[in-house]
Design a protein around this motif. Sequence first.
Motif, PDB file in Angstrom:
ATOM      1  N   UNK A 113      19.525 -20.775  36.928  1.00  0.00           N
ATOM      2  CA  UNK A 113      19.520 -22.413  36.799  1.00  0.00           C
ATOM      3  C   UNK A 113      18.894 -22.774  38.050  1.00  0.00           C
ATOM      4  N   UNK A 114      18.277 -24.096  37.888  1.00  0.00           N
ATOM      5  CA  UNK A 114      18.080 -24.631  39.478  1.00  0.00           C
ATOM      6  C   UNK A 114      19.098 -24.801  40.110  1.00  0.00           C
ATOM      7  N   UNK A 146      20.320 -26.568  44.102  1.00  0.00           N
ATOM      8  CA  UNK A 146      20.220 -27.516  45.084  1.00  0.00           C
ATOM      9  C   UNK A 146      19.966 -26.653  46.368  1.00  0.00           C
ATOM     10  N   UNK A 151      11.643 -35.921  38.862  1.00  0.00           N
ATOM     11  CA  UNK A 151      11.400 -34.895  39.455  1.00  0.00           C
ATOM     12  C   UNK A 151       9.656 -34.602  39.328  1.00  0.00           C
ATOM     13  N   UNK A 152       9.198 -33.630  40.402  1.00  0.00           N
ATOM     14  CA  UNK A 152       7.898 -33.294  40.531  1.00  0.00           C
ATOM     15  C   UNK A 152       7.680 -32.131  39.541  1.00  0.00           C
ATOM     16  N   UNK A 153       6.400 -31.895  39.312  1.00  0.00           N
ATOM     17  CA  UNK A 153       6.247 -30.477  38.292  1.00  0.00           C
ATOM     18  C   UNK A 153       6.523 -29.281  39.185  1.00  0.00           C
ATOM     19  N   UNK A 202      17.033 -39.109  38.779  1.00  0.00           N
ATOM     20  CA  UNK A 202      16.165 -38.680  39.749  1.00  0.00           C
ATOM     21  C   UNK A 202      15.019 -38.357  38.801  1.00  0.00           C
ATOM     22  N   UNK A 211      15.212 -28.516  45.128  1.00  0.00           N
ATOM     23  CA  UNK A 211      16.005 -27.358  44.266  1.00  0.00           C
ATOM     24  C   UNK A 211      15.127 -26.282  44.305  1.00  0.00           C
ATOM     25  N   UNK A 244      14.394 -22.884  41.835  1.00  0.00           N
ATOM     26  CA  UNK A 244      14.406 -22.348  40.360  1.00  0.00           C
ATOM     27  C   UNK A 244      13.928 -21.098  40.283  1.00  0.00           C
ATOM     28  N   UNK A 276      15.627 -35.060  46.691  1.00  0.00           N
ATOM     29  CA  UNK A 276      16.567 -33.675  46.497  1.00  0.00           C
ATOM     30  C   UNK A 276      15.480 -32.556  46.603  1.00  0.00           C
TER      31      UNK A 276
END
Lengths: 112, 113
Positions: free
Chosen positions: B43-44, B46, B103-105, B101, B36, B38, B34
């Motif tokens: 809000x984040x 997609x 998530x990366x940073x 999920x 996203x 932000x 995914x």
Amino acid sequence: DGGITQSPKYLFRKEGQNVTLSCEQNLNHDAMYWYRQDPGQGLRLIYYSQIVNDFQKGDIAEGYSVSREKKESFPLTVTSAQKNPTAFYLCASSIGPDTEQFFGPGTRLTVL
Amino acid sequence: ILNVEQSPQSLHVQEGDSTNFTCSFPSSNFYALHWYRWETAKSPEALFVMTLNGDEKKKGRISATLNTKEGYSYLYIKGSQPEDSATYLCASFSGAGSYQLTFGKGTKLSVIP
């Protein structure tokens, strides 16, 4: 309008108090999630629920509890057992576990 | 816990420049990737959900590619605009019993007018 709401936007609590963060969605999604964001970190999963009356721990569930009594609602309680509760909390929902997630506006919790 | 890495951590580009970021993820038990966006105070949202090796997806000036065999995805922005300024998150879904999920940073993009 369809979407996810979180309340309140900002929350202050004294150390040792439990606090409940609200998350409501009217998207008719089965799955709901709670994430925590800390500076310099990615979103980390606290709890998730794939269906009403069912939920699973995420990577950092210690010190938190949830309930899923209704499809629309997935409240998160931050208990006094959570050692570092000050953070930004995001709620999300999705149709299923592998589909795109829709996020709420977040709640910033500060424990004094 | 899956390890999802994003690079660079942040970057600044001039308006009109094209740019790209990288997301790397474990290729074992891969199910979906995914992306996203932000924006500050929002809000984040997609951008893409990608599942197949070689997938390419496009939304306006933003596109993404996926290599599941080597475990990476690129996000491209063509002709960056100030409104593209945001943090771009990627997240991997492994589907290996744990339906979550990772998530990366994120990559924080600032587009300078």
